[in-house]
Design a protein around this motif. Structure first.
Motif, PDB file in Angstrom:
ATOM      1  N   PHE A  34       0.850  -1.192   0.000  1.00  0.00           N
ATOM      2  CA  PHE A  34       0.000   0.000   0.000  1.00  0.00           C
ATOM      3  C   PHE A  34       0.886   1.241   0.000  1.00  0.00           C
ATOM      4  CE2 PHE A  34       0.673  -0.586   4.548  1.00  0.00           C
ATOM      5  CZ  PHE A  34       0.746   0.699   5.069  1.00  0.00           C
ATOM      6  N   ASN A  35       0.368   2.271  -0.680  1.00  0.00           N
ATOM      7  CA  ASN A  35       1.081   3.544  -0.809  1.00  0.00           C
ATOM      8  C   ASN A  35       2.503   3.318  -1.349  1.00  0.00           C
ATOM      9  OD1 ASN A  35       1.541   6.247  -0.716  1.00  0.00           O
ATOM     10  ND2 ASN A  35       1.335   6.479   1.481  1.00  0.00           N
ATOM     11  N   LYS A  36       3.541   3.574  -0.531  1.00  0.00           N
ATOM     12  CA  LYS A  36       4.929   3.373  -0.955  1.00  0.00           C
ATOM     13  C   LYS A  36       5.570   2.174  -0.264  1.00  0.00           C
ATOM     14  CE  LYS A  36       5.614   8.347  -1.698  1.00  0.00           C
ATOM     15  NZ  LYS A  36       6.411   9.560  -1.317  1.00  0.00           N
ATOM     16  N   LEU A  37       4.755   1.354   0.363  1.00  0.00           N
ATOM     17  CA  LEU A  37       5.272   0.281   1.206  1.00  0.00           C
ATOM     18  C   LEU A  37       4.991  -1.106   0.642  1.00  0.00           C
ATOM     19  CD1 LEU A  37       4.030   1.673   4.624  1.00  0.00           C
ATOM     20  CD2 LEU A  37       6.349   1.807   3.754  1.00  0.00           C
ATOM     21  N   ILE A  38       6.027  -1.938   0.606  1.00  0.00           N
ATOM     22  CA  ILE A  38       5.887  -3.373   0.352  1.00  0.00           C
ATOM     23  C   ILE A  38       6.317  -4.051   1.647  1.00  0.00           C
ATOM     24  CG2 ILE A  38       6.532  -5.327  -1.103  1.00  0.00           C
ATOM     25  CD1 ILE A  38       7.531  -3.301  -3.191  1.00  0.00           C
ATOM     26  N   TYR A  39       5.413  -4.789   2.254  1.00  0.00           N
ATOM     27  CA  TYR A  39       5.752  -5.365   3.557  1.00  0.00           C
ATOM     28  C   TYR A  39       5.367  -6.824   3.639  1.00  0.00           C
ATOM     29  CZ  TYR A  39       0.831  -4.748   5.006  1.00  0.00           C
ATOM     30  OH  TYR A  39      -0.537  -4.820   5.108  1.00  0.00           O
ATOM     31  N   LEU A  40       6.053  -7.540   4.531  1.00  0.00           N
ATOM     32  CA  LEU A  40       5.820  -8.958   4.764  1.00  0.00           C
ATOM     33  C   LEU A  40       5.459  -9.193   6.220  1.00  0.00           C
ATOM     34  CD1 LEU A  40       8.850 -10.537   2.833  1.00  0.00           C
ATOM     35  CD2 LEU A  40       6.462 -10.456   2.086  1.00  0.00           C
ATOM     36  N   ILE A  41       4.376  -9.921   6.437  1.00  0.00           N
ATOM     37  CA  ILE A  41       3.990 -10.377   7.783  1.00  0.00           C
ATOM     38  C   ILE A  41       3.530 -11.835   7.638  1.00  0.00           C
ATOM     39  CG2 ILE A  41       3.468  -8.245   9.025  1.00  0.00           C
ATOM     40  CD1 ILE A  41       0.633  -8.367   7.928  1.00  0.00           C
ATOM     41  N   PRO A  42       4.467 -12.745   7.334  1.00  0.00           N
ATOM     42  CA  PRO A  42       4.100 -14.129   7.005  1.00  0.00           C
ATOM     43  C   PRO A  42       3.629 -14.917   8.216  1.00  0.00           C
ATOM     44  CG  PRO A  42       6.468 -13.940   7.182  1.00  0.00           C
ATOM     45  CD  PRO A  42       5.926 -12.548   7.322  1.00  0.00           C
ATOM     46  N   PRO A  43       2.926 -16.038   7.986  1.00  0.00           N
ATOM     47  CA  PRO A  43       2.601 -16.948   9.091  1.00  0.00           C
ATOM     48  C   PRO A  43       3.873 -17.427   9.782  1.00  0.00           C
ATOM     49  CG  PRO A  43       1.385 -17.550   7.093  1.00  0.00           C
ATOM     50  CD  PRO A  43       2.392 -16.523   6.689  1.00  0.00           C
ATOM     51  N   TYR A  44       3.797 -17.641  11.073  1.00  0.00           N
ATOM     52  CA  TYR A  44       4.979 -18.053  11.836  1.00  0.00           C
ATOM     53  C   TYR A  44       5.536 -19.391  11.368  1.00  0.00           C
ATOM     54  CZ  TYR A  44       3.270 -14.510  15.175  1.00  0.00           C
ATOM     55  OH  TYR A  44       2.819 -13.359  15.763  1.00  0.00           O
ATOM     56  N   ILE A  45       4.697 -20.232  10.754  1.00  0.00           N
ATOM     57  CA  ILE A  45       5.125 -21.576  10.358  1.00  0.00           C
ATOM     58  C   ILE A  45       5.855 -21.596   9.012  1.00  0.00           C
ATOM     59  CG2 ILE A  45       3.252 -22.679  11.634  1.00  0.00           C
ATOM     60  CD1 ILE A  45       1.885 -23.119   8.823  1.00  0.00           C
ATOM     61  N   ILE A  46       6.058 -20.446   8.395  1.00  0.00           N
ATOM     62  CA  ILE A  46       6.659 -20.411   7.063  1.00  0.00           C
ATOM     63  C   ILE A  46       8.067 -21.025   7.080  1.00  0.00           C
ATOM     64  CG2 ILE A  46       7.702 -18.101   7.254  1.00  0.00           C
ATOM     65  CD1 ILE A  46       6.696 -17.635   4.321  1.00  0.00           C
ATOM     66  N   ASP A  47       8.411 -21.764   6.032  1.00  0.00           N
ATOM     67  CA  ASP A  47       9.748 -22.354   5.926  1.00  0.00           C
ATOM     68  C   ASP A  47      10.702 -21.359   5.259  1.00  0.00           C
ATOM     69  OD1 ASP A  47       9.994 -23.267   2.782  1.00  0.00           O
ATOM     70  OD2 ASP A  47       7.930 -23.357   3.515  1.00  0.00           O
TER      71      ASP A  47
END
Length: 429
Positions: free
Chosen positions: A393-406
């Motif tokens: 959104f806007n000028k931001l690319i962000y990651l908030i993945p599930p904790y179980i991600i490999d």
């Protein structure tokens, strides 16, 4: 899901933050498991958003599924007015276990914004019961607290998605946003704006409301824990309640179970939501002290004047209890540490990219702030083509993945962001 379904969706279904005239394309998801979302064409994509902070254990978690199935055998819902039930009692017991001893009274809500509304109404009714008409709230700029009207009024009035409603909203006090970032050297001048406002308006402020450490939709900034510690001190000094909005940050996202723990403080009112049920069903809660609850209860109304229809929904309470049970096993700590480590090694180097203003990492949050506004429609298609789900959104690319991600899946998310930065058509100059 066929073409007719997608056409119907396009013409008749209004999606979040979208237009009915020129909608951002929606991608049809028919199932989800683990960290993968399955499109109707059979392709799977890696979820980097945890369904907006909520699906911390991924999708189709067998324990969470089982808790819902067990509860629905008894009842899916019953009104909470004049009635209680085992699922609500168990959840509230668990919430008392994982929050500070000072916070003893729990008001169950049905969404994050409603939890904020409830906290603000609590503050107003608290002062009313004490014989004072205090209607002003103090917060900081770049904040975001939800989309309902009272929640919008304490979100940044100029740097937010709610600015078009400003003429309708009550006016509140906004201190300058903290400049000292998480992990940097603390500068005492950072609290100056806030301290002046609270001192000058101490007899009119009903409460202070803050997102702890991480400011979400207002810009994904991470501020210094000392700032929050100073805010707590000033609230104590002037005897003003402190509302902490942990709706996005709660349940381990920043590396602590709750982000306010980075500052070693305790709020007077705590709002939680999003990951409370592990992303399974909507539920939130506003938790306060016995002192505040009793003063409100002794007011002219003899009660707190709020009561959502689906308050204390048994299905939501049951799955929230199981979600907390999973968290209490503390596997999330190592999971979040691992995500943070991978983000620091692989995402932070993007700081050198000519389109990147800043890169920030805290716990299981990674943020790439660009110099230019992002073309969401084009970059979203690119992400899907490359097998990932990321919602900038806007000028931001962000990651908030599930904790179980490999590790490989997380690296694929990061690599895809890196590739996107090299493509000029994804930015609006």
């Amino acid at each position: 899901m066929n073409k007719s379904d997608l056409y119907f969706d396009l013409k008749h279904i209004w999606h979040p933050y979208s237009s009915m005239n020129n909608p951002i394309p929606c991608y049809p998801i028919i199932s989800a498991k683990g960290v993968y979302l399955k499109l109707n064409n059979g392709k799977t994509i890696i979820d980097g958003m945890s369904s907006w902070w909520s699906a911390i254990h991924g999708y189709n978690n067998p324990r969470l599924n089982k808790s819902l199935k067990n509860q629905i055998k008894n009842m899916s819902h019953v009104m909470f007015g004049g009635i209680t039930h085992p699922a609500a009692i168990l959840l509230c017991r668990k919430l008392i276990e994982i929050t500070p001893k000072k916070l003893e009274c729990i008001f169950l809500c049905d969404s994050g914004s409603v939890a904020i509304e409830v906290a603000m109404k609590m503050s107003l009714q608290y002062w009313q019961a004490l014989g004072e008409k205090r209607c002003t709230f103090l917060t900081i700029r770049n904040g975001y607290h939800g989309d309902t009207f009272f929640a919008m009024s304490v979100s940044d009035p100029t740097n937010s998605i709610h600015s078009l409603y400003n003429y309708l909203l009550p006016s509140h006090l906004f201190a300058n946003a903290p400049k000292c970032n998480f992990g940097e050297v603390w500068d005492e001048k950072d609290i100056y704006s806030f301290s002046k406002l609270i001192e000058k308006n101490r007899k009119n402020i009903a409460a202070v409301i803050m997102e702890p450490i991480v400011q979400g939709a207002g810009g994904m900034k991470f501020y210094h824990p000392k700032y929050l510690k100073k805010v707590r001190y000033l609230c104590n000094y002037y005897k003003i309640p402190l509302i902490i909005d942990e709706i996005a940050t709660g349940f381990g996202r920043t590396g602590k179970l709750f982000a306010y723990k980075h500052a070693d403080i305790v709020p007077d009112i705590l709002c939680i939501g999003k990951a409370l049920t592990g992303g399974m069903i909507s539920l939130s809660a506003t938790i306060t002290t016995k002192k505040i609850a009793h003063i409100i209860s002794n007011s002219k109304a003899n009660c707190f004047m709020h009561g959502p229809t689906f308050m204390g929904n048994p299905l939501a309470c049951a799955v929230a209890s199981e979600n907390i049970a999973i968290l209490q096993e503390k596997k999330w700590k190592n999971q979040v540490l691992k995500i943070e480590s991978i983000l620091k090694i692989n995402l932070l180097p993007l700081q050198k990219h000519p389109k990147v203003l800043d890169v920030r990492v805290l716990g299981a949050i990674g943020v790439v702030e660009c110099f230019y506004k992002i073309n969401i429609k084009k970059i979203q298609f690119f992400f899907i083509q490359n097998g990932v789900w990321i919602r900038p959104f806007n000028k931001l690319i962000y990651l908030i993945p599930p904790y179980i991600i490999d590790s490989l899946s997380l690296k694929q998310l990061i690599d895809t962001i890196s590739k996107a930065l090299d493509n000029d058509q994804f930015f609006i100059y």
